[in-house]
Design a protein around this motif. Structure first.
Motif, PDB file in Angstrom:
ATOM      1  N   TYR A 135       0.890  -1.157   0.000  1.00 42.52           N
ATOM      2  CA  TYR A 135       0.000   0.000   0.000  1.00 42.52           C
ATOM      3  C   TYR A 135       0.925   1.203   0.000  1.00 42.52           C
ATOM      4  O   TYR A 135       1.837   1.291   0.832  1.00 42.52           O
ATOM      5  N   VAL A 167      -5.243   6.777  -5.834  1.00 44.72           N
ATOM      6  CA  VAL A 167      -4.233   5.903  -6.436  1.00 44.72           C
ATOM      7  C   VAL A 167      -3.685   6.538  -7.708  1.00 44.72           C
ATOM      8  O   VAL A 167      -4.448   6.978  -8.579  1.00 44.72           O
ATOM      9  N   LEU A 224      -8.397   1.452 -10.297  1.00 46.15           N
ATOM     10  CA  LEU A 224      -8.083   0.190 -10.965  1.00 46.15           C
ATOM     11  C   LEU A 224      -7.329   0.427 -12.264  1.00 46.15           C
ATOM     12  O   LEU A 224      -6.436  -0.344 -12.627  1.00 46.15           O
ATOM     13  N   VAL A 231      -3.703   1.065 -11.287  1.00 44.30           N
ATOM     14  CA  VAL A 231      -3.019  -0.173 -10.891  1.00 44.30           C
ATOM     15  C   VAL A 231      -2.787  -1.050 -12.114  1.00 44.30           C
ATOM     16  O   VAL A 231      -1.705  -1.622 -12.301  1.00 44.30           O
ATOM     17  N   PRO A 260      -4.843  -5.530  -8.274  1.00 44.67           N
ATOM     18  CA  PRO A 260      -5.351  -4.733  -7.153  1.00 44.67           C
ATOM     19  C   PRO A 260      -5.890  -5.586  -6.011  1.00 44.67           C
ATOM     20  O   PRO A 260      -6.528  -6.611  -6.242  1.00 44.67           O
ATOM     21  N   ILE A 308      -8.431  -4.690  -3.131  1.00 40.65           N
ATOM     22  CA  ILE A 308      -9.353  -3.638  -2.717  1.00 40.65           C
ATOM     23  C   ILE A 308      -9.847  -3.907  -1.301  1.00 40.65           C
ATOM     24  O   ILE A 308     -10.418  -4.959  -1.020  1.00 40.65           O
TER      25      ILE A 308
END
Length: 357
Positions: free
Chosen positions: A37, A47, A82, A85, A92, A94
């Motif tokens: 993370y 992100v 997403l 990533v 990912p 979540i």
């Protein structure tokens, strides 16, 4: 720089037809996925590709898994996160949290005033949101790891057993009822959610049962196993296992922090792979050696804990209300960064996701 092999995998996936798109992350027979993370902001969901790339450059290794949060209070699917990533080639993880604003953890044993009750989910109040989320997850067409209602055996999130099972649960360590109601309601909600998402055809989700390493309160009704919804609803077992995070806590070794939780969750289900979904330690030089902690933790996960198939390092720094700082950054000092880089360079730690149908 990302290895050419990783780009080859991404290129191959891009050429694959829709019918052949992989739907799940493979469980490694040898080794475990490297993940993190990467301090995605106050609500853990801002992100960016740059943040991920910066961390990979810092530690000298790409990430197979990138974790971030998605709150029910936003009533949306994290498409932008997403996309970011996915652009890096990672899978990912979540943290899908049934939480309404202001997203504040419990204070003095009392949950935040604005919460989503698990019984409301069971009563169908959030069906529209769940269905749309599932539809969007299906459309994503790539493997997802989803940790719903994490750390339920703690006493800080509103979906925790202590807050879903009656007031006595928060004050009594040996009660049976209504304490047992909290874990049972959690189980029922987990099953309800998974069934509803699967009914929409979102087969690309691997469901993660994510417990806190230590049980708060430490009572028989609040053990990890009490919350487990069953093997048909879970693909991965997961743990949050931290060393010292706050000035008032005792310093512990990596072994002291991780061994007991690993043994407990291993008994919850003897066959599922284990993900260390959160791990790290703050930098308090007067109390303990963070570099040594990281070295030992990586060594334990790669040698002693044979069922660990992935680990998510928690790279974050925050200031506490008392003015102290909890610095979990991987680069809180050169010695700390060097320790992590050396440990994660071990080929045991897989730097790219491997997929299966």
């Amino acid at each position: 720089m990302v290895p050419n092999f990783r780009w080859f995998i991404l290129f191959w996936v891009g050429l694959t037809s829709a019918a052949e798109v992989p739907t799940h992350l493979s469980i490694p027979k040898n080794g475990a996925y490297a993940g993190a993370y990467v301090d995605f902001g106050e609500t853990e969901d801002t992100v960016t590709v740059q943040a991920i790339r910066n961390f990979e450059s810092l530690v000298g290794k790409p990430l197979a898994i990138v974790a971030f949060s998605s709150y029910w209070g936003k009533r949306s699917f994290p498409k932008e996160a997403l996309q970011a990533v996915g652009e890096t080639g990672s899978v990912p993880l979540i943290f899908w949290s049934p939480w309404d604003p202001p997203y504040q953890e419990a204070q003095s044993g009392k949950p935040a005033k604005t919460i989503i009750q698990l019984q409301d989910i069971l009563n169908g109040k959030f069906d529209t949101y769940i269905d749309q989320w599932a539809n969007d997850a299906k459309t994503y067409e790539k493997p997802l790891l989803v940790s719903w209602g994490l750390e339920m055996n703690g006493e800080w999130f509103p979906w925790s057993g202590v807050f879903q099972g009656g007031s006595k649960a928060a004050t009594s360590g040996n009660c049976v009822e209504p304490c047992a109601l909290g874990p049972k309601t959690y189980q029922d909600t987990f099953r309800y959610l998974v069934n509803r998402v699967r009914a929409r055809g979102a087969k690309n989700i691997a469901w993660v049962f994510h417990a806190n390493g230590n049980n708060f309160p430490e009572a028989s009704w609040n053990r990890m196993a009490a919350y487990y919804p069953g093997p048909e609803y879970v693909d991965w077992l997961a743990l949050s296992v931290y060393g010292k995070q706050f000035i008032g806590e005792e310093w512990s070794s990596a072994e002291q922090a991780m061994d007991g939780p690993y043994q407990e969750i291993s008994k919850v289900d003897t066959k599922k792979p284990i993900l260390i979904a959160e791990w790290g330690v703050a930098d308090f030089p007067k109390f303990g050696n963070k570099a040594e902690y990281l070295r030992d933790a990586l060594k334990l996960m790669s040698s002693r804990y044979s069922r660990v198939k992935g680990a998510i390092f928690w790279h974050e720094r925050w200031e506490n209300e008392d003015g102290t700082v909890s610095n979990l950054y991987v680069n809180s000092s050169k010695e700390v960064l060097d320790a992590y880089k050396t440990g994660i360079a071990n080929p045991f730690w897989i730097d790219h996701p491997v997929f299966e149908q």
